[in-house]
Structure formats: structure tokens, C-alpha cells
Design a protein around this motif. Structure first.
Motif, PDB file in Angstrom:
ATOM      1  N   VAL A  27       0.958  -1.205   0.026  1.00 48.63           N
ATOM      2  CA  VAL A  27       0.023  -0.118  -0.023  1.00 48.63           C
ATOM      3  C   VAL A  27       0.796   1.199   0.018  1.00 48.63           C
ATOM      4  O   VAL A  27       1.797   1.392   0.783  1.00 48.63           O
ATOM      5  N   ARG A  28       0.654   2.029  -0.921  1.00 47.86           N
ATOM      6  CA  ARG A  28       1.575   3.359  -0.965  1.00 47.86           C
ATOM      7  C   ARG A  28       0.396   4.568  -0.543  1.00 47.86           C
ATOM      8  O   ARG A  28      -0.714   4.500  -0.841  1.00 47.86           O
ATOM      9  N   LEU A  29       1.054   5.558   0.091  1.00 48.02           N
ATOM     10  CA  LEU A  29       0.054   6.685   0.420  1.00 48.02           C
ATOM     11  C   LEU A  29       0.863   7.926  -0.362  1.00 48.02           C
ATOM     12  O   LEU A  29       2.127   8.220  -0.380  1.00 48.02           O
ATOM     13  N   SER A  30      -0.256   8.719  -0.902  1.00 46.22           N
ATOM     14  CA  SER A  30       0.256   9.983  -1.452  1.00 46.22           C
ATOM     15  C   SER A  30      -0.390  11.250  -1.262  1.00 46.22           C
ATOM     16  O   SER A  30      -1.758  10.731  -0.578  1.00 46.22           O
ATOM     17  N   ALA A  31      -0.400  12.494  -1.162  1.00 40.36           N
ATOM     18  CA  ALA A  31      -0.917  13.446  -0.609  1.00 40.36           C
ATOM     19  C   ALA A  31      -0.735  14.523  -1.345  1.00 40.36           C
ATOM     20  O   ALA A  31       0.262  14.735  -2.281  1.00 40.36           O
ATOM     21  N   ARG A  32      -1.735  15.728  -1.627  1.00 41.44           N
ATOM     22  CA  ARG A  32      -1.635  16.775  -2.162  1.00 41.44           C
ATOM     23  C   ARG A  32      -2.174  17.848  -1.340  1.00 41.44           C
ATOM     24  O   ARG A  32      -3.133  17.574  -0.543  1.00 41.44           O
ATOM     25  N   ALA A  33      -1.918  19.346  -1.600  1.00 42.02           N
ATOM     26  CA  ALA A  33      -2.642  20.433  -0.942  1.00 42.02           C
ATOM     27  C   ALA A  33      -3.216  21.152  -1.763  1.00 42.02           C
ATOM     28  O   ALA A  33      -2.701  22.005  -2.505  1.00 42.02           O
ATOM     29  N   GLY A  34      -4.310  20.679  -2.144  1.00 44.50           N
ATOM     30  CA  GLY A  34      -5.353  21.409  -3.023  1.00 44.50           C
ATOM     31  C   GLY A  34      -5.488  20.681  -4.186  1.00 44.50           C
ATOM     32  O   GLY A  34      -4.637  19.663  -4.614  1.00 44.50           O
ATOM     33  N   ARG A  35      -6.754  20.605  -5.037  1.00 40.33           N
ATOM     34  CA  ARG A  35      -7.290  19.726  -6.153  1.00 40.33           C
ATOM     35  C   ARG A  35      -6.291  19.960  -7.418  1.00 40.33           C
ATOM     36  O   ARG A  35      -6.134  19.205  -8.195  1.00 40.33           O
ATOM     37  N   GLU A  36      -5.681  21.043  -7.505  1.00 34.92           N
ATOM     38  CA  GLU A  36      -4.812  21.249  -8.626  1.00 34.92           C
ATOM     39  C   GLU A  36      -3.382  21.146  -8.275  1.00 34.92           C
ATOM     40  O   GLU A  36      -2.578  21.037  -9.270  1.00 34.92           O
TER      41      GLU A  36
END
Length: 133
Positions: A27-36
Motif C-alpha cells: 500500500v502506497r500513500l500520496s498526498a496533495r495540498a489542493g485539487r490542482e
């Protein structure tokens, strides 16, 4: 562990075709700050004997979206091999044991300070997820 400025994420996988936890799924986890924003891979883990990932990395402050990527193809290949070895005299199954979905990617929104438990209910031809507790 969650603070007021970050969310925390956990998951587990149940193989509904076998009626037991799915062990050894990466299982890998990724993140972002805002939909763009671009996705940032944070790391990963593998499910234990109870189908749980207990050591996923914490998303950084400012995270608004998280993605869990489950590499299920290898799990189903290994499961099919174990079944074939255990039932070598049994009639052949109608499929090769390969998963229809070799990967499952789940994307969800998060709020700071909240914990998100996202179980994956899995079988070779489908899956479902939900926000657990």
C-alpha cells in the motif's frame, strides 16, 4: 498520530472471496495540498496477517487530499498459487487467478486533526471502500 494541523490515515483489506484478511498487499500513500496540486508520494507499507497497515506515514500539514494505492495483483497471484498447490487434484478453476483490477487507487478528501480509516473489501473481480472508524 494526528495533530490539529494534520490528518492521519489507516487502512485494512478484507478478501471477501476468501472470507479473511488480505496479508502482504503493498500500500502506497500520496498526498496533495489542493485539487490542482501535484501528488507527492509519502511512502507505504504492506498489510499484516490481520490485513492492516499500521504504519502508514502521516500526511504533511496542508494536505487536502490523500490517495491510497493498493497493489493487489501480486496478492491474487500468490493466493491462486497457494490454492492450486493445496488442491492439485481438484478441477481447474475457470480463471487464472489474475485480478481483474491489478491496482486499486482510492482518493479522498481530508481535514486537519481527523483520522481516516479506509477499509478495502476486495475480491478478484470487484472491490468497495468506505470510511470506517
Amino acid at each position: 498520530m494526528s495533530t490539529d494541523t494534520t490528518a492521519s490515515v489507516s487502512t485494512h483489506i478484507l478478501d471477501t472471496s476468501a472470507g479473511r484478511p488480505a496479508e502482504g498487499v503493498a500500500v502506497r500513500l500520496s498526498a496533495r495540498a489542493g485539487r490542482e496540486a501535484d501528488w507527492r508520494e509519502l511512502g507505504g507499507s504492506a498489510t499484516d496477517a490481520d490485513g492492516r497497515c499500521k504504519d502508514l506515514p502521516a500526511p504533511p500539514e496542508g494536505t487536502t487530499h490523500v490517495r491510497l494505492d493498493f497493489a493487489v495483483e501480486a496478492y491474487f497471484e500468490e493466493t491462486a498459487k497457494k490454492q492450486a498447490d493445496a488442491q492439485q487434484d481438484a478441477p481447474a478453476n475457470r480463471d487464472s487467478g489474475a485480478a481483474f483490477f491489478p491496482e486499486v487507487a482510492i482518493t479522498f478528501a481530508v481535514n486537519p486533526g481527523e483520522h481516516y480509516h479506509v477499509p478495502l473489501l476486495l475480491n478478484p473481480f470487484g472491490y468497495s471502500v468506505y470510511r470506517g472508524s
